[in-house]
Design an enzyme around this catalytic site. Structure first.
Site, short mmCIF file in Angstrom:
data_model
loop_
_atom_site.label_atom_id
_atom_site.label_comp_id
_atom_site.label_asym_id
_atom_site.label_seq_id
_atom_site.Cartn_x
_atom_site.Cartn_y
_atom_site.Cartn_z
N GLY A 81 78.10 70.83 -0.59
CA GLY A 81 78.62 70.15 0.59
C GLY A 81 80.02 69.59 0.35
O GLY A 81 80.75 70.02 -0.53
N GLY B 254 79.22 80.58 -3.83
CA GLY B 254 78.37 81.51 -3.12
C GLY B 254 78.80 81.73 -1.69
O GLY B 254 79.93 81.42 -1.29
N GLY C 286 78.00 80.25 1.13
CA GLY C 286 78.42 79.05 1.85
C GLY C 286 79.81 78.60 1.43
O GLY C 286 80.63 78.21 2.26
N ASP D 234 71.56 84.77 -7.63
CA ASP D 234 70.54 85.56 -6.94
C ASP D 234 70.99 86.97 -6.58
O ASP D 234 70.19 87.78 -6.13
CB ASP D 234 70.10 84.86 -5.66
CG ASP D 234 69.37 83.56 -5.92
OD1 ASP D 234 68.96 83.34 -7.08
OD2 ASP D 234 69.23 82.75 -4.99
N MET E 179 64.36 82.69 -10.19
CA MET E 179 65.22 82.36 -9.07
C MET E 179 65.25 83.50 -8.06
O MET E 179 65.06 84.65 -8.39
CB MET E 179 66.64 82.05 -9.56
CG MET E 179 66.75 80.71 -10.25
SD MET E 179 68.15 80.66 -11.36
CE MET E 179 67.67 81.86 -12.57
#
Length: 979
Positions: free
Chosen positions: A665, A689, A691, A720, A763
């Site tokens: 964030g 990543g 985001g 991932d 994960m």
């Protein structure tokens, strides 16, 4: 009016009010081509004096130049429509004085281009085909199908530095610096300075509740056929200043969206030294896909103007006077307003003249067919009754020969004489037009030897495509008579200049097989919004490391294919710009101030990427000013920075985690860009990543909006492996390798006891790649469960049944489960409240513990079997370790590719391997979707064959596409946001 002989045998007349006519020789009747030159705001007829004389000198006895006088000085403030009406009257007067004129062209500067567009709408005359009713067998020639301008054949319509999209907002008036406050203030007070013309330019006019005039001028109306008039010209040309024109912006004068502005470089063109880019854009009738905006928003109006004007073809010529000492007068230089002060623009006038009589644009016959079929009364100026409208045309093979040849058809006996075309005459009109259009199309089409001529295949060349939707439309394009003709913004074989030495397939090839369906998804460049940036030689030219390299720099034409397995005859598909060093860079090494930031979760290899960016900038390009932003995006505005040098980062690749610390964030675009601007940072490297990459895209857009020379490069990071487009993400190989230790430990444990069941949670929030690849790499796994593949516990074919069978066979079992698998079952049973992390992602419940409890309860309570459960969760152990050798090499390539791209001026891009070749990819492309395991692909089938586990999915569900839908629903319900 007084006649006089000008130097070099040019003749002219000059009226008392300043009007000026120029021609060659003593007889003005020798020229049959009228050229009307229109001045800009507060201008006069003398503004075109130099250009008028050059036109007549270089085209003697061919052109008669009339410099308009009806709109000069303060008369240019009366409004575009009033000036356009005056110009139309003036042109008709000139035509009446010279009855031998057969052709007409317009050359206009600045606002004069809008005035000329209005005037031709008033001067448009539809084609007259009045003898069809009397003699339906009349043969229609090509010219009969084309309207005229004031009764003359329309030839060239040329504008220079004309604000076709208006001057309101979006940096359309460069001297307002693109500042929203200044632009809004200007739109409110412009009418006080430029009166009614100012309202038209800033789109604030509201005559009797009508839309702004410029918006109305992209449609045809009863009294003004604006678009039909533009279409009848053989050529439409827009000359525009690519920089230093502080009155009219590049986008508005070249009729382009911001993303369509080309890249150009300073070329050595002795004949036209200031022409830097040429583009031939074909007509495009398709509506582009645009983001939804408010109906009255400026962006929507601007998009409508671009789309409307793009319905006709344009030759776009970009000009730059960046090397001129008087470059800040570019708005006047492009016209050579004053011969003594602005003579550097003479090559632009020469370019106009050299191309003036070259008819590069054939009339759009296919478009005419559609217009005749839908709106014949607007094309021909006749009153067709509803039942007499031209029918839809059919292929030539289905039209009777006698009809195509023009043999008359018997008219009904009850036909009444009238000015209205009857049904029979309407059909005759349609068939006559159809015959002519079919003949025209047959000449344009290339008919293969294996096809009959009567089938008339159109076989259009495949244009450059910029979106996947266009690519899909292209692949399904059929005959013109079966489906609407596919049209896209495309380029003909017109000489082009680009920011690179040779642009990647910017032209249609005559060899259709050579570039069928080629799609280049290009990345933004700083020159898209800063066209006058200087270039510098790449320091790698003097690098010892590259001294023996055969090809130091990437060929600008190199592209990387997204798909390498294609079928014969299929479109070539999507390509990306190949990564690597360029011959020219856009930053001086000593002026670079770079920063690096890491965001999101940990992953093996982050420190290697940091190290290689620092070393790449320093060792390859000599950059010494490099900052590390600590603590993720928040670090920008919380002032947490550290200086990075090769010595500081020398051995950080041996550690796990991130040397710069991270957080989730904290993204605030305005604050971040404010800090970038305040610190003088001009290269930003963002590691994170999907985001984080979305945040990087927002930063790039804000940088572009502010016009900052800041390159924004993204390095995709996700353990991932769920980043789309690229082959894999860094750290993934290390994660798969480290997972082997946990799986081996579980296998040892369960093999040592009776009925041992080991569960290893790996994960994989939304994608099960780690679990799948770790299973394939380790032959001791009996069952792999991933988020993409639904599974169930009880009943025939369920997990419990499979576990029991495997325990009976082997006496033990190992299950690998991804953390995102089965979340819907856990959530339903536990009735847990939804919680989110700082990035907006739902916090996952522990599916490993849940599954352990469910298995234990089932076998001890229901099946009455004694089992030994072993649950291992190595999640944080895996992601915290240093990267292995394979990932270290991969991270080095990523970092160096990002550095090369930023130094070359690319921005808003991410980097990664596509089919093992590193490429520059638009950030939006890798964030629009996630990479997930496809259950219908062979890799998942290989896993099922290796473990011999049930698929838990019915074959009918796979064939009917239900699996992917269920998978996407699961992911959508789990994922809240990527911001």
């Amino acid at each position: 009016m007084e006649n006089g002989v000008v130097r070099d045998g040019l003749c002219s007349t000059e009226s008392v009010d300043g009007g000026r006519d120029v021609w060659s020789g003593k007889d003005s009747d020798s020229a049959d081509h009228l050229v009307v030159m229109v001045n800009g705001i507060l201008g006069s007829a003398t503004d075109w004096k130099f250009a008028a004389e050059q036109f007549v000198k270089m085209l003697p006895d061919k052109v008669f130049v009339h410099c308009s006088v009806k709109n000069v000085s303060t008369l240019t403030l009366d409004g575009v429509d009033v000036m356009g009406a005056r110009l139309a009257e003036e042109v008709l007067e000139v035509i009446q004085r010279n009855p031998n004129f057969k052709k007409i062209s317009f050359v206009a500067h600045s606002v004069g281009g809008l005035v000329a567009r209005y005037a031709i709408g008033r001067l448009y005359r539809p084609p007259e085909i009045r003898n069809l009713e009397e003699d339906p067998s009349t043969n229609i020639c090509d010219k009969d199908l084309v309207g005229t301008i004031g009764g003359l054949e329309a030839m060239n319509f040329i504008t220079s530095a004309t604000p076709h999209l208006g001057s309101r907002g979006n940096n359309q008036v460069p001297f307002l610096f693109g500042l929203t406050a200044l632009e809004k203030t200007a739109s409110c007070v412009i009418h006080l300075i430029f009166r009614r013309t100012g309202r038209h330019l800033f789109l604030t006019d509201n005559d009797e509740g009508k839309a702004p005039l410029l918006k109305r001028m992209i449609e045809d109306h009863d009294d003004c056929k604006f678009m039909l008039a533009l279409r009848v010209f053989k050529r439409r040309v827009a000359y525009s200043n690519a920089g230093y024109d502080h009155i009219v912006g590049w986008r508005t004068s070249s009729i382009r969206r911001n993303v369509d502005l080309p890249k150009w470089e300073d070329v050595n063109n002795e004949k036209y030294p200031h022409i830097v880019y040429e583009e031939h854009c074909k007509a495009c009738d398709e509506q582009p896909e645009t983001a939804s905006v408010e109906d009255n928003s400026l962006d929507k109006i601007e998009e409508e103007l671009v789309t409307g004007l793009s319905r006709v073809s344009w030759e776009k010529v970009d000009v730059s006077f960046h090397s001129s000492k008087v470059r800040f007068a570019a708005h006047s230089i492009i016209q050579v307003k004053d011969e003594s002060a602005h003579i550097e623009g003479a090559d632009v006038i020469r370019h106009m003249i050299d191309h003036f009589l070259t008819l590069t644009n054939e009339f759009d016959w296919k478009l005419l067919h559609m217009q005749v079929a839908s709106k014949p009364q607007q094309i021909f100026g006749t009153n067709l009754t509803p039942d007499s409208a031209a029918p839809e045309f059919t292929p030539a093979s289905s039209i009777p020969a006698e009809t195509v040849s023009g043999t008359p058809t018997t008219e009904p006996s009850n036909a009444q004489p009238s000015t209205t075309i009857t049904r029979t005459a309407g059909f005759q009109l349609a068939f006559a037009l159809g015959s002519t259009i079919l003949r025209k199309l047959s000449m344009e089409c290339t008919i293969s030897s294996g096809l009959a001529k009567s089938s008339l295949p159109l076989g259009p060349s495949f244009p450059l495509i910029r979106s996947k939707s266009q690519a899909s439309a292209l692949s399904s394009t059929q005959s013109y008579f079966l489906k609407p003709f596919f049209k896209s913004r495309s380029f003909s074989i017109f000489p082009l200049f680009s920011r690179q030495n040779h642009p990647i397939i910017r032209s249609q090839s005559s060899n259709q097989a050579a570039d069928n369906g080629f799609v280049l998804e290009d990345v933004p460049h700083l020159t898209n919004f800063l066209p006058d940036l200087p270039t510098y030689p790449n320091p790698l030219q003097k690098s010892q490391a590259y001294a023996i390299v055969k090809q130091t720099f990437v060929n600008p034409e190199d592209a990387v294919a997204e798909r390498i397995v294609v079928q014969k005859g299929s479109p070539r598909g999507v390509h990306f710009r190949r990564a690597g060093p360029r011959e020219k860079v856009y930053f001086k090494s000593e002026e670079v101030r770079a920063c690096i930031v890491t965001c999101g979760g940990l992953c093996p290899g982050i420190n290697t990427v940091i190290r290689e960016i620092v070393c790449g900038l320093n060792y390859m390009y000599g950059v010494e000013d490099i900052l590390g932003i600590e603590g993720g995006y928040r670090g920008f505005y919380s002032k947490n920075t550290m200086t990075l040098t090769p010595k500081v980062v020398n051995d950080i690749h041996k550690r796990g985690g991130t040397f710069l610390r991270t957080s989730r964030g904290g993204h605030d675009t305005q604050k971040i860009v404010d800090n970038i601007q305040d610190r003088g940072i001009n290269q930003v490297y963002i590691i994170g990543g999907d985001g984080t990459q979305k945040g990087a895209d927002l930063i790039y857009k804000e940088v572009e909006k502010r016009g900052l020379q800041v390159a924004v490069a993204g390095i995709p990071k996700t353990i991932d492996n769920d980043i789309a487009v690229i082959d894999k993400s860094f750290g993934f190989d290390t994660a798969v390798e480290e997972a082997q230790r946990a799986i081996n430990a579980a296998h040892v444990e369960v093999e040592s006891v009776e009925n041992g069941i080991g569960i290893v949670k790996l994960m994989g929030r939304y994608s099960g790649f780690i679990a799948m690849m770790a299973t394939l790499a380790n032959r001791d796994v009996d069952c792999c469960l991933i988020p993409e593949s639904p599974f169930y516990l009880e009943g025939q074919g369920g997990l419990f049944e499979f576990i029991e069978e495997r325990l009976k066979e082997n006496g033990h079992m190992v299950i690998v489960i991804a953390e995102g698998a089965g979340q819907e079952y856990v959530a339903q049973e536990m009735q847990a409240n939804v919680k989110k992390d700082a990035s907006g992602n739902r916090l996952l419940l522990d599916v490993g513990l849940w599954l352990s409890d469910k298995i234990k309860d089932h076998f001890t309570t229901i099946r009455k079997m004694s089992i030994n459960m072993k649950y291992i969760d190595p999640t944080y152990m895996i992601r915290a370790i240093p990267s292995n050798a394979s990932d270290n090499i991969y991270c080095t390539l990523l970092a160096q590719s990002a550095v090369h791209g930023a130094m070359a001026g690319f921005s808003g891009f991410t980097v990664g391997p596509v089919n093992s070749r590193h490429a520059y990819i638009p950030i939006s492309r890798v964030t629009e979707t996630q990479n997930i395991v496809k259950l219908t692909d062979r890799m998942w089938a290989r896993l099922l064959a290796s473990t011999n586990q049930p698929s838990f999915v019915d074959c009918n569900d796979i064939s009917q596409g239900r699996v992917s839908g269920e998978t996407n629903n699961v992911i959508s319900s789990t994922k809240i946001s990527n911001s």
